[in-house]
Motif scaffolding. Structure first.
Motif, PDB file in Angstrom:
ATOM      1  N   ILE A   1       0.862  -1.175   0.000  1.00 29.70           N
ATOM      2  CA  ILE A   1       0.000   0.000   0.000  1.00 29.70           C
ATOM      3  C   ILE A   1       0.903   1.230   0.000  1.00 29.70           C
ATOM      4  CG2 ILE A   1      -1.809   1.203   1.285  1.00 29.70           C
ATOM      5  CD1 ILE A   1      -2.661  -1.476   2.405  1.00 29.70           C
ATOM      6  N   ASP A   2       0.415   2.336  -0.559  1.00 23.59           N
ATOM      7  CA  ASP A   2       1.270   3.533  -0.695  1.00 23.59           C
ATOM      8  C   ASP A   2       1.782   4.010   0.665  1.00 23.59           C
ATOM      9  OD1 ASP A   2      -0.549   5.941   0.315  1.00 23.59           O
ATOM     10  OD2 ASP A   2      -1.819   4.567  -0.819  1.00 23.59           O
ATOM     11  N   PHE A   3       2.853   4.805   0.616  1.00 26.77           N
ATOM     12  CA  PHE A   3       3.533   5.271   1.827  1.00 26.77           C
ATOM     13  C   PHE A   3       3.160   6.723   2.161  1.00 26.77           C
ATOM     14  CE2 PHE A   3       6.844   2.358  -0.175  1.00 26.77           C
ATOM     15  CZ  PHE A   3       6.317   1.240   0.447  1.00 26.77           C
ATOM     16  N   THR A   4       1.910   7.074   1.950  1.00 22.15           N
ATOM     17  CA  THR A   4       1.488   8.470   2.066  1.00 22.15           C
ATOM     18  C   THR A   4       1.744   9.043   3.451  1.00 22.15           C
ATOM     19  OG1 THR A   4      -0.245   8.054   0.433  1.00 22.15           O
ATOM     20  CG2 THR A   4      -0.466  10.037   1.794  1.00 22.15           C
ATOM     21  N   ASP A   5       1.418   8.315   4.494  1.00 23.63           N
ATOM     22  CA  ASP A   5       1.484   8.844   5.858  1.00 23.63           C
ATOM     23  C   ASP A   5       2.848   8.677   6.510  1.00 23.63           C
ATOM     24  OD1 ASP A   5      -1.167   9.511   5.661  1.00 23.63           O
ATOM     25  OD2 ASP A   5      -1.883   7.617   6.499  1.00 23.63           O
ATOM     26  N   LEU A   6       3.840   8.236   5.768  1.00 19.76           N
ATOM     27  CA  LEU A   6       5.158   7.993   6.341  1.00 19.76           C
ATOM     28  C   LEU A   6       6.125   9.105   5.945  1.00 19.76           C
ATOM     29  CD1 LEU A   6       5.404   4.164   5.628  1.00 19.76           C
ATOM     30  CD2 LEU A   6       4.714   5.278   7.745  1.00 19.76           C
ATOM     31  N   GLN A   7       6.976   9.493   6.877  1.00 32.69           N
ATOM     32  CA  GLN A   7       7.953  10.534   6.605  1.00 32.69           C
ATOM     33  C   GLN A   7       9.050  10.012   5.692  1.00 32.69           C
ATOM     34  OE1 GLN A   7       9.405  11.899  10.382  1.00 32.69           O
ATOM     35  NE2 GLN A   7       7.405  12.697  11.043  1.00 32.69           N
ATOM     36  N   GLU A   8       9.542  10.902   4.835  1.00 24.11           N
ATOM     37  CA  GLU A   8      10.584  10.493   3.891  1.00 24.11           C
ATOM     38  C   GLU A   8      11.856  10.089   4.610  1.00 24.11           C
ATOM     39  OE1 GLU A   8      12.976  12.247  -0.012  1.00 24.11           O
ATOM     40  OE2 GLU A   8      11.343  13.391   0.908  1.00 24.11           O
ATOM     41  N   SER A   9      12.188  10.775   5.698  1.00 20.14           N
ATOM     42  CA  SER A   9      13.402  10.429   6.449  1.00 20.14           C
ATOM     43  C   SER A   9      13.300   9.023   7.041  1.00 20.14           C
ATOM     44  CB  SER A   9      13.633  11.447   7.566  1.00 20.14           C
ATOM     45  OG  SER A   9      12.509  11.493   8.449  1.00 20.14           O
ATOM     46  N   SER A  10      12.094   8.652   7.456  1.00 22.99           N
ATOM     47  CA  SER A  10      11.899   7.298   8.002  1.00 22.99           C
ATOM     48  C   SER A  10      12.083   6.242   6.919  1.00 22.99           C
ATOM     49  CB  SER A  10      10.501   7.179   8.613  1.00 22.99           C
ATOM     50  OG  SER A  10      10.343   8.084   9.682  1.00 22.99           O
ATOM     51  N   LEU A  11      11.589   6.529   5.713  1.00 27.37           N
ATOM     52  CA  LEU A  11      11.731   5.580   4.612  1.00 27.37           C
ATOM     53  C   LEU A  11      13.199   5.444   4.199  1.00 27.37           C
ATOM     54  CD1 LEU A  11       8.648   6.591   2.427  1.00 27.37           C
ATOM     55  CD2 LEU A  11       8.873   4.620   3.953  1.00 27.37           C
ATOM     56  N   VAL A  12      13.945   6.554   4.236  1.00 27.96           N
ATOM     57  CA  VAL A  12      15.379   6.497   3.916  1.00 27.96           C
ATOM     58  C   VAL A  12      16.111   5.654   4.948  1.00 27.96           C
ATOM     59  CG1 VAL A  12      17.490   7.861   3.706  1.00 27.96           C
ATOM     60  CG2 VAL A  12      15.361   8.677   2.667  1.00 27.96           C
ATOM     61  N   PHE A  13      15.776   5.852   6.217  1.00 25.13           N
ATOM     62  CA  PHE A  13      16.396   5.052   7.274  1.00 25.13           C
ATOM     63  C   PHE A  13      16.060   3.575   7.110  1.00 25.13           C
ATOM     64  CE2 PHE A  13      15.867   2.990  11.441  1.00 25.13           C
ATOM     65  CZ  PHE A  13      17.177   3.067  11.917  1.00 25.13           C
ATOM     66  N   LEU A  14      14.805   3.301   6.770  1.00 27.76           N
ATOM     67  CA  LEU A  14      14.380   1.910   6.601  1.00 27.76           C
ATOM     68  C   LEU A  14      15.103   1.254   5.430  1.00 27.76           C
ATOM     69  CD1 LEU A  14      12.414  -0.342   7.488  1.00 27.76           C
ATOM     70  CD2 LEU A  14      10.781   0.580   5.843  1.00 27.76           C
ATOM     71  N   GLU A  15      15.348   2.003   4.376  1.00 27.00           N
ATOM     72  CA  GLU A  15      16.015   1.450   3.203  1.00 27.00           C
ATOM     73  C   GLU A  15      17.408   0.931   3.539  1.00 27.00           C
ATOM     74  OE1 GLU A  15      16.437   0.181  -0.656  1.00 27.00           O
ATOM     75  OE2 GLU A  15      14.636   0.976   0.332  1.00 27.00           O
ATOM     76  N   GLY A  16      18.077   1.570   4.485  1.00 25.29           N
ATOM     77  CA  GLY A  16      19.426   1.146   4.859  1.00 25.29           C
ATOM     78  C   GLY A  16      19.477   0.126   5.972  1.00 25.29           C
ATOM     79  N   ALA A  17      18.332  -0.271   6.508  1.00 22.63           N
ATOM     80  CA  ALA A  17      18.307  -1.235   7.611  1.00 22.63           C
ATOM     81  C   ALA A  17      18.590  -2.634   7.104  1.00 22.63           C
ATOM     82  CB  ALA A  17      16.959  -1.183   8.321  1.00 22.63           C
ATOM     83  N   HIS A  18      19.281  -3.425   7.923  1.00 23.18           N
ATOM     84  CA  HIS A  18      19.614  -4.797   7.542  1.00 23.18           C
ATOM     85  C   HIS A  18      18.396  -5.703   7.616  1.00 23.18           C
ATOM     86  CE1 HIS A  18      21.777  -8.487   6.990  1.00 23.18           C
ATOM     87  NE2 HIS A  18      21.474  -8.913   8.213  1.00 23.18           N
ATOM     88  N   ILE A  19      17.652  -5.637   8.719  1.00 20.50           N
ATOM     89  CA  ILE A  19      16.430  -6.434   8.891  1.00 20.50           C
ATOM     90  C   ILE A  19      15.276  -5.445   9.033  1.00 20.50           C
ATOM     91  CG2 ILE A  19      15.252  -8.215  10.230  1.00 20.50           C
ATOM     92  CD1 ILE A  19      17.932  -9.239  11.125  1.00 20.50           C
ATOM     93  N   LYS A  20      14.597  -5.180   7.960  1.00 20.05           N
ATOM     94  CA  LYS A  20      13.579  -4.135   7.914  1.00 20.05           C
ATOM     95  C   LYS A  20      12.356  -4.472   8.751  1.00 20.05           C
ATOM     96  CE  LYS A  20      14.957  -2.506   3.301  1.00 20.05           C
ATOM     97  NZ  LYS A  20      16.203  -3.296   3.304  1.00 20.05           N
ATOM     98  N   SER A  21      12.028  -5.740   8.839  1.00 24.68           N
ATOM     99  CA  SER A  21      10.811  -6.118   9.566  1.00 24.68           C
ATOM    100  C   SER A  21      10.898  -5.738  11.041  1.00 24.68           C
ATOM    101  CB  SER A  21      10.561  -7.622   9.415  1.00 24.68           C
ATOM    102  OG  SER A  21      11.681  -8.363   9.859  1.00 24.68           O
ATOM    103  N   GLU A  22      12.070  -5.808  11.635  1.00 26.02           N
ATOM    104  CA  GLU A  22      12.209  -5.464  13.049  1.00 26.02           C
ATOM    105  C   GLU A  22      12.031  -3.969  13.271  1.00 26.02           C
ATOM    106  OE1 GLU A  22      15.940  -7.030  14.281  1.00 26.02           O
ATOM    107  OE2 GLU A  22      15.292  -9.135  14.182  1.00 26.02           O
ATOM    108  N   ILE A  23      12.507  -3.159  12.325  1.00 27.82           N
ATOM    109  CA  ILE A  23      12.313  -1.714  12.428  1.00 27.82           C
ATOM    110  C   ILE A  23      10.830  -1.367  12.316  1.00 27.82           C
ATOM    111  CG2 ILE A  23      12.892   0.516  11.416  1.00 27.82           C
ATOM    112  CD1 ILE A  23      15.261  -0.915  12.698  1.00 27.82           C
ATOM    113  N   ILE A  24      10.149  -1.950  11.343  1.00 29.65           N
ATOM    114  CA  ILE A  24       8.727  -1.659  11.145  1.00 29.65           C
ATOM    115  C   ILE A  24       7.913  -2.123  12.346  1.00 29.65           C
ATOM    116  CG2 ILE A  24       6.743  -2.062   9.638  1.00 29.65           C
ATOM    117  CD1 ILE A  24       8.755  -2.524   7.353  1.00 29.65           C
ATOM    118  N   LEU A  25       8.292  -3.249  12.934  1.00 25.44           N
ATOM    119  CA  LEU A  25       7.588  -3.724  14.125  1.00 25.44           C
ATOM    120  C   LEU A  25       7.689  -2.699  15.251  1.00 25.44           C
ATOM    121  CD1 LEU A  25       6.089  -6.035  15.589  1.00 25.44           C
ATOM    122  CD2 LEU A  25       8.330  -6.900  16.278  1.00 25.44           C
ATOM    123  N   GLN A  26       8.861  -2.090  15.428  1.00 25.50           N
ATOM    124  CA  GLN A  26       9.012  -1.066  16.450  1.00 25.50           C
ATOM    125  C   GLN A  26       8.131   0.146  16.157  1.00 25.50           C
ATOM    126  OE1 GLN A  26      10.748  -1.416  19.302  1.00 25.50           O
ATOM    127  NE2 GLN A  26      11.133  -3.507  18.630  1.00 25.50           N
TER     128      GLN A  26
END
Length: 265
Positions: free
Chosen positions: A121-146
């Motif tokens: 689903i689109d990322f409308t409500d998410l901040q761009e800085s958060s998406l940039v941080f998520l892109e560089g994460a090794h295990i993305k699912s753990e970040i999103i869970l937090q």
């Protein structure tokens, strides 16, 4: 090979020189023992491979069920007061996007596909800085869970979610159960079949191919029967071997692997 050996062993001198004139006694016992051990290893690996395939499918489905229950509980716990309608709508829109990202990231973490692009689903409500941080994460699912847990905490603190804390704790338990199942699924990728076992089976299969051709050449009265018997026996053993090899890594691109892309769609 069986046909060639059949004509080769028509000469009694060569037959006696290779010691295949008789397969009774100790020679037959050795062959029987070899075939028994190889058959056991092939069946054992096939059983383990199917168990790994089924475990992978079960863990992903259970993970989805846990996270869906957590999401549906959050929707049920939302405040129904009219003055909170706007805040509830923002929370629901954020939560549905985060849950979509969470499940997709989890599938991506276990996937061994070359093309790992999944639908979100689109990322409308998410901040761009958060998406940039998520892109560089090794295990993305753990970040999103937090992020999800933090969003639920903030919603509970602002009365967007209106429910007793002990009941709300069920949501956190279900989110935690899902991430535990994800780690169990990752175990299937990180710990494959031990290399010595796989190589020993492969070596024994090559030896089995030669011994079967030789045995059929000696025991058959026709080159065609030698060929047919050797072909069928060798084909069955190698087919079982490749079936096990196909199933033991269930998160790839092969035809019999789990449909990762369809599970996210």
């Amino acid at each position: 090979l069986a046909v060639a050996l059949f004509f080769f062993f028509q000469d009694p001198e060569w037959k006696n020189w290779f010691g295949v004139s008789s397969l009774h006694g100790s020679k037959g016992n050795v062959l029987a023992g070899f075939y028994t051990i190889l058959g056991f290893l092939i069946v054992f690996r096939s059983q383990q491979a199917y168990a790994r395939w089924w475990e992978g499918a079960s863990l992903l489905q259970q993970m989805r069920g846990e996270w869906f229950n957590a999401f549906s509980s959050c929707l049920a716990f939302c405040n129904t007061a009219p003055e909170k309608a706007a805040e509830v709508e923002r929370f629901v829109q954020l939560l549905v996007r985060l849950m979509s990202m969470l499940y997709g990231a989890a599938l991506n973490d276990v996937s061994e596909m070359e093309d790992t692009s999944l639908q979100f689903i689109d990322f409308t409500d998410l901040q761009e800085s958060s998406l940039v941080f998520l892109e560089g994460a090794h295990i993305k699912s753990e970040i999103i869970l937090q992020w999800i847990q933090r969003a639920i905490c903030e919603a509970a603190g602002s009365d967007v979610i209106k429910v007793a804390p002990p009941i709300l704790s069920r949501v956190y338990n279900q989110l935690g159960n899902g991430i535990v199942m994800l780690n169990n699924a990752q175990k299937l990728n990180e710990f494959p079949v031990p290399f010595p076992v796989a190589q020993m089976i492969l070596l024994m299969l090559v030896l089995h191919w030669f011994l079967t051709a030789q045995l059929c050449a000696v025991c058959s009265e026709s080159p065609w029967w030698a060929f047919i018997q050797a072909f069928v026996v060798v084909l069955m053993y190698w087919s079982l071997h490749y079936i096990g090899e196909e199933l033991e890594q269930p998160f790839g691109d092969d035809a019999n692997d789990l449909p990762i892309s369809e599970m996210q769609a």
